[in-house]
Design a protein around this motif. Structure first.
Motif, mmCIF file in Angstrom:
data_model
loop_
_atom_site.group_PDB
_atom_site.id
_atom_site.type_symbol
_atom_site.label_atom_id
_atom_site.label_comp_id
_atom_site.label_asym_id
_atom_site.label_seq_id
_atom_site.Cartn_x
_atom_site.Cartn_y
_atom_site.Cartn_z
ATOM 1 N N GLY A 89 2.146 13.391 -5.956
ATOM 2 C CA GLY A 89 0.996 12.374 -5.713
ATOM 3 C C GLY A 89 -0.531 12.952 -4.784
ATOM 4 N N SER A 92 -5.296 10.338 -1.861
ATOM 5 C CA SER A 92 -6.433 11.070 -1.282
ATOM 6 C C SER A 92 -5.901 12.401 0.041
ATOM 7 N N CYS A 93 -4.717 11.703 0.730
ATOM 8 C CA CYS A 93 -4.110 12.369 1.478
ATOM 9 C C CYS A 93 -3.228 14.002 0.246
ATOM 10 N N GLU A 114 1.338 13.988 -10.487
ATOM 11 C CA GLU A 114 0.714 12.530 -10.402
ATOM 12 C C GLU A 114 1.327 11.957 -11.608
ATOM 13 N N ALA A 115 1.416 10.337 -11.315
ATOM 14 C CA ALA A 115 2.088 10.193 -12.484
ATOM 15 C C ALA A 115 0.501 9.071 -13.278
ATOM 16 N N GLY A 122 -5.843 6.149 -4.165
ATOM 17 C CA GLY A 122 -7.001 4.737 -3.876
ATOM 18 C C GLY A 122 -8.579 5.125 -3.645
ATOM 19 N N VAL A 187 7.340 11.836 -10.553
ATOM 20 C CA VAL A 187 8.720 12.511 -9.986
ATOM 21 C C VAL A 187 9.511 10.862 -10.675
ATOM 22 N N MET A 241 4.846 2.260 -7.422
ATOM 23 C CA MET A 241 5.330 3.916 -7.732
ATOM 24 C C MET A 241 4.927 3.485 -6.681
ATOM 25 N N MET A 289 -0.428 7.556 2.975
ATOM 26 C CA MET A 289 0.406 5.985 3.703
ATOM 27 C C MET A 289 1.952 5.489 2.893
ATOM 28 N N ARG A 299 -1.213 -0.059 8.637
ATOM 29 C CA ARG A 299 -1.983 -0.319 7.723
ATOM 30 C C ARG A 299 -3.541 0.615 8.574
ATOM 31 N N MET A 300 -4.496 1.020 7.642
ATOM 32 C CA MET A 300 -5.919 0.640 8.034
ATOM 33 C C MET A 300 -6.418 0.291 7.314
ATOM 34 N N GLY A 301 -6.648 -0.449 6.221
ATOM 35 C CA GLY A 301 -7.629 -0.663 4.788
ATOM 36 C C GLY A 301 -8.722 0.251 4.767
ATOM 37 N N MET A 307 -6.200 9.423 6.027
ATOM 38 C CA MET A 307 -5.192 10.304 4.293
ATOM 39 C C MET A 307 -6.271 12.233 4.633
#
Ligand code: 48N
Length: 324
Positions: A89, A92-93, A114-115, A122, A187, A241, A289, A299-301, A307
């Motif tokens: 993935g 950002s993280c 990365e898919a 995001g 993956v 995903m 996330m 979740r933080m929105g 991240m």
């Protein structure tokens, strides 16, 4: 290495260069080194402007383009078949973790899977359709580290466009010689090994994303693999995903169940994600996330500080494994 239009390595000693191609199709009008017009070589943008009448690109043969891409890709596949760390993935993280690891440990081979064709997850917009990206302090320290300008609003900062952050961190990561991004690659499973602590993760199983998404409506195409002693999974929260690894750990009964991401609470969510980024099973660190899905965190929105700092924490956890 440089190749002529027949694909011969013209930098190789004469003996290694195969005889000139016989077929007329391969021959080019001006044999040997092509005399390039000035426009094509060693020119500046200024010199080009207004001089379009005799403009010409340097000549090329299609096979040279094909070989330029495929040789490098297959060399990379070979090099990263045994990686030190795989990051699943490039959101950002994952990109933040790759940046920290790739810089701190240039000796480690780091593969990012990365898919999507376009990495970034995001983080291309700040939220819904709004371009500005908010990060709460102290995540501004990460922005200063990678050189992303921002407006300081006191307890938080604002990057004028989320794409400015994402393109900057991606550019820095892609320039690291020990990091390779395999995008449009999914993956679709995990490599496991029995160990005294129970199953440990020992690599990833990959396929072209388009193939992975169509296993049900076409004859199965077997996957490829990457061996590595440590995986960092940052596949985001649930979605087509998302949360891939933690859902797979449940389906292989390595963890009992997912906690399920909770409702939005910025303050609770961001602190929890950063503090709890960790190795959840031997050989796999989960961050971003995706962690909210396994821990049942809020979740933080539309705020991204957690991240990047979860990426920092994931890198720190990984470095403990690779402590010199
Ligand atoms: O951006 P994401 O989804 O994930 P994170 O954790 O890096 O960042 C999350 C962040 O964008 C938010 O969700 C914000 C903060 N909103 C929070 C909220 O409350 O709504 O990136 C995950 C990446 C994507 O690029 C996916 O394409 C990729 O992971 N991915 C995969 N890549 C390869 N193989 C897979 N199986 C896979 N699954 C997802």
């Amino acid at each position: 290495m440089m190749f002529d239009h027949s694909g011969n390595n013209i930098m190789a000693p004469p003996s290694a260069v195969s005889p000139p191609a016989r077929s007329a199709e391969l021959a080019t009008p001006n044999k040997g080194a092509v005399n390039l017009t000035k426009t094509a070589m060693n020119t500046t943008l200024e010199e080009m402007m207004g001089q379009w009448d005799d403009f010409k690109f340097a000549p090329i043969r299609e096979s040279q383009v094909s070989r330029a891409m495929t040789r490098r890709y297959f060399q990379d596949l070979d090099r990263y078949a045994e990686s030190d760390i795989v990051i699943i993935g490039a959101g950002s993280c994952g990109l933040s973790a790759a940046y920290v690891l790739g810089k701190k440990r240039p000796d480690l081979k780091i593969a990012i899977i990365e898919a999507s064709v376009s990495p970034g997850g995001g983080a291309w917009l700040g939220g819904q359709l709004f371009s500005a990206m908010v990060m709460r302090k102290p995540a501004d320290a990460f922005l200063r580290e990678v050189g992303v300008p921002y407006e300081d609003e006191g307890h938080y900062v604002v990057v004028k466009h989320a794409a400015l952050f994402t393109s900057t961190i991606m550019s820095k990561v892609l320039q690291l010689p020990n990091v390779k991004l395999f995008n449009a690659t999914c993956v679709e499973d995990l490599i496991t090994r029995p160990s005294e602590e129970g199953l440990r993760i020992a690599g990833v199983v990959t396929n072209w994303t388009l193939v992975a998404m169509h296993h049900d409506d076409q004859s199965c195409m077997d996957p490829n693999t990457i061996n590595c002693p440590l995986v960092i999974s940052t596949t985001g929260h649930d979605g087509p995903m998302g949360a891939f690894s933690v859902k797979r750990l449940v389906s292989m009964q390595r963890i009992e169940k997912l906690g399920g991401m909770r409702g939005l609470d910025m303050n609770l969510a961001e602190d929890a994600i950063v503090k709890n980024t960790r190795e959840i099973v031997p050989g796999m660190i989960v961050g971003g996330m995706e962690l909210s899905e396994v821990d049942g965190a809020n979740r933080m929105g539309p705020t991204f500080g957690a991240m990047v700092l979860s990426g920092l924490k994931a890198a720190e956890e990984a470095l403990k494994v690779y402590e010199i």
